[in-house]
Design a protein around this motif. Structure first.
Motif, mmCIF file in Angstrom:
data_model
loop_
_atom_site.group_PDB
_atom_site.id
_atom_site.type_symbol
_atom_site.label_atom_id
_atom_site.label_comp_id
_atom_site.label_asym_id
_atom_site.label_seq_id
_atom_site.Cartn_x
_atom_site.Cartn_y
_atom_site.Cartn_z
ATOM 1 N N ILE A 1 34.402 -64.665 -4.998
ATOM 2 C CA ILE A 1 35.814 -64.807 -4.615
ATOM 3 C C ILE A 1 35.977 -64.707 -3.106
ATOM 4 O O ILE A 1 36.725 -65.481 -2.493
ATOM 5 C CB ILE A 1 36.689 -63.769 -5.341
ATOM 6 N N ALA A 2 35.289 -63.768 -2.476
ATOM 7 C CA ALA A 2 35.387 -63.627 -1.016
ATOM 8 C C ALA A 2 34.956 -64.913 -0.331
ATOM 9 O O ALA A 2 35.600 -65.373 0.620
ATOM 10 C CB ALA A 2 34.546 -62.446 -0.539
ATOM 11 N N TRP A 3 33.859 -65.512 -0.799
ATOM 12 C CA TRP A 3 33.401 -66.764 -0.189
ATOM 13 C C TRP A 3 34.401 -67.888 -0.453
ATOM 14 O O TRP A 3 34.714 -68.668 0.441
ATOM 15 C CB TRP A 3 32.018 -67.156 -0.703
ATOM 16 N N ALA A 4 34.919 -67.967 -1.665
ATOM 17 C CA ALA A 4 35.860 -69.030 -2.010
ATOM 18 C C ALA A 4 37.129 -68.961 -1.155
ATOM 19 O O ALA A 4 37.738 -69.988 -0.866
ATOM 20 C CB ALA A 4 36.216 -68.958 -3.488
ATOM 21 N N LYS A 5 37.501 -67.758 -0.722
ATOM 22 C CA LYS A 5 38.705 -67.592 0.099
ATOM 23 C C LYS A 5 38.423 -67.719 1.591
ATOM 24 O O LYS A 5 39.343 -67.687 2.400
ATOM 25 C CB LYS A 5 39.336 -66.228 -0.178
ATOM 26 N N ARG B 1 37.681 -72.536 1.769
ATOM 27 C CA ARG B 1 39.144 -72.541 1.670
ATOM 28 C C ARG B 1 39.702 -73.873 2.146
ATOM 29 O O ARG B 1 40.542 -74.474 1.486
ATOM 30 C CB ARG B 1 39.737 -71.387 2.481
ATOM 31 N N GLN B 2 39.208 -74.373 3.268
ATOM 32 C CA GLN B 2 39.700 -75.638 3.812
ATOM 33 C C GLN B 2 39.280 -76.821 2.936
ATOM 34 O O GLN B 2 40.054 -77.743 2.724
ATOM 35 C CB GLN B 2 39.215 -75.839 5.248
ATOM 36 N N TRP B 3 38.050 -76.783 2.418
ATOM 37 C CA TRP B 3 37.597 -77.868 1.542
ATOM 38 C C TRP B 3 38.535 -77.995 0.344
ATOM 39 O O TRP B 3 38.925 -79.083 -0.046
ATOM 40 C CB TRP B 3 36.189 -77.612 1.026
ATOM 41 N N TRP B 4 38.866 -76.861 -0.274
ATOM 42 C CA TRP B 4 39.715 -76.877 -1.454
ATOM 43 C C TRP B 4 41.119 -77.366 -1.102
ATOM 44 O O TRP B 4 41.703 -78.179 -1.820
ATOM 45 C CB TRP B 4 39.749 -75.490 -2.086
#
Length: 171
Positions: free
Chosen positions: A83-87, A92-95
């Protein structure tokens, strides 16, 4: 797997909270090939940077050539690391960019939790893959973190204390 002529199995005991996540990108339109090829080096750099909690990563898994469908498998120490990496950047920008414009590709991920439970999301996938190929689908609601926590067990009571090979069968 054979190791020095012996069959071996992993010892999961040091990773009670491990999460394995498969991610895929499937080309839906010709211009999606450019998006997919441009994204490969970015993903490779992200994995090579070994963000905190990433135990191992395998990129460039080819699911099909027609339509072009590639993916990756990443092993995380625990849900909080994922989760930390995903945020964080660059994910974050890719998503955010993908939600604004899919650029001719569909994306998906499926996660498998050591504590039990599974979670998945499919975005702009026109032909079902993975769980979507046989399960009913519902509109995604809430955050990825909330969905993961809802599907992972909170205790390890069902997991073995040791990871010993099965006893040989006599007979």
């Amino acid at each position: 797997m054979e190791h020095g002529g012996r069959k071996v199995v992993p010892d999961f005991s040091a990773y009670p909270d491990m999460v394995v996540i498969y991610l895929g990108m499937k080309v839906r339109a010709l211009y999606g090939v450019k998006a997919l090829l441009g994204f490969g080096p970015k993903i490779e750099r992200a994995g090579a940077g070994m963000p905190d909690g990433l135990l191992h990563y395998e990129n460039n898994i080819i699911f099909s050539f027609r339509p072009l469908h590639v993916g990756m498998r990443w092993y995380w120490r625990d849900m909080n690391s994922l989760i930390a990496w995903a945020k964080s950047e660059p994910h974050r920008q890719w998503w955010k960019d993908f939600l604004r414009d899919t650029r001719g590709v569909g994306i998906w991920h499926e996660s498998y939790h050591m504590r039990g439970g599974m979670e998945a999301i499919y975005g702009d996938i026109t032909q079902p893959v993975g769980f979507a190929a046989f399960m009913p689908m519902h509109e995604a609601r809430g955050s990825m973190a909330a969905r993961h926590r809802a599907h992972a067990k909170s205790d390890l009571a069902d997991l073995p204390l040791e990871n010993l090979p099965d006893a040989p069968t006599i007979g």
